[in-house]
Design a protein around this motif. Structure first.
Motif, short mmCIF file in Angstrom:
data_model
loop_
_atom_site.label_atom_id
_atom_site.label_comp_id
_atom_site.label_asym_id
_atom_site.label_seq_id
_atom_site.Cartn_x
_atom_site.Cartn_y
_atom_site.Cartn_z
N GLU A 126 0.85 -1.19 0.00
CA GLU A 126 0.00 0.00 0.00
C GLU A 126 0.89 1.24 0.00
O GLU A 126 1.70 1.42 0.90
N TYR A 128 0.97 5.19 0.13
CA TYR A 128 0.26 6.42 0.43
C TYR A 128 1.25 7.58 0.47
O TYR A 128 2.31 7.47 1.10
N HIS A 131 2.43 8.68 3.87
CA HIS A 131 3.41 7.78 4.47
C HIS A 131 4.80 8.03 3.89
O HIS A 131 5.80 8.07 4.61
#
Length: 258
Positions: A126, A128, A131
């Motif tokens: 994942e 993002y 992040h």
């Protein structure tokens, strides 16, 4: 068989007047409160098990995230404390991070993006942006912590693992002379077919190619890394020497089975 004396001699022979600096996410010693008292314990994990004896034998500096609730109490104003606490032989410099830092840098980008990407796990990576942004900022904090201590000394900086992929770049961009930067990547490096899905693939490769030496567990991971560099980066690859050359920077890529 390695002994304290043989390790000391090796460091003297190879590094002579260089300051030995280890940088990792996990710290070798943790201070915490227990029943109102400050106690310490040795950190867990293979990196600490392998490198703490080296540091105790040869002294130097270890820079790591200070995650113990009593850590700030026992450090000086620059986040430093002598360790092991009962018989100090080297310096631990703690980088203090807040919850947002940890959520984005560690639980977020490191463990939701890089870890599953590298292991080709059933868990889908994942990615993002928030992040990634935190990962960048925390790597800068580690760089600042290292550079504060190194100052103008000669230093051999040994970085550990995937949490700090950008640290080599931030260290070298300081333009401090006499820095030798090595990095051991403790997890697999995936095939390019897998790695290419990472939105920040070029930034990660760019960061790692500021190392003078980059280590993986096995030759297959070295080959995967060189393939990724060949596909994604402007560089010259010497496959006989397992080296990547970009301008004046040469990165040796080596397998170190442990």
């Amino acid at each position: 068989m390695w002994t304290r004396e043989s390790i000391q001699q090796l460091i003297r022979d190879r590094l002579s007047d260089y300051l030995l600096v280890i940088v990792s996410n996990r710290q070798p010693y943790i201070h915490s409160f227990r029943k109102g008292q400050v106690v310490f314990q040795r950190g867990a994990g293979g990196v600490i098990t392998a490198l703490d004896p080296v540091m105790r034998a040869c002294s130097g500096l270890w820079v790591a995230y200070g995650n113990g609730d009593a850590d700030p109490l026992v450090t000086d104003r620059k986040g430093r404390v002598g360790v092991p606490p009962n018989n100090p032989s080297y310096t631990l410099k703690r980088v203090f991070l807040n919850k947002e830092d940890i959520d984005g840098y560690y639980y977020g980008y490191s463990n939701q993006a890089i870890w599953p990407l590298s292991h080709m796990a059933f868990q889908r990576p994942e990615f993002y942006k928030e992040h990634w942004d935190t990962y960048v900022e925390v790597n800068k904090k580690f760089a600042q912590a290292v550079l504060e201590e190194v100052e103008n000394k000669k230093a051999f900086i040994f970085i550990q693992d995937y949490h700090l992929a950008l640290l080599p770049k931030f260290l070298k961009e300081s333009e401090k002379e006499n820095l030798i930067v090595a990095h051991f990547w403790h997890i697999p490096w995936p095939s390019h077919e897998t790695f290419r899905i990472c939105p920040q693939k070029q930034e990660i490769l760019d960061g790692l190619l500021y190392n003078d030496l980059l280590g993986f567990h096995i030759r297959h991971f070295c080959d995967n890394f060189l393939e990724a560099v060949d596909r994604e980066m402007e560089s010259r690859i010497d496959r006989e020497r397992y080296a990547v050359i970009r301008g004046e920077q040469e990165t040796l890529v080596r397998a170190f089975p442990i």
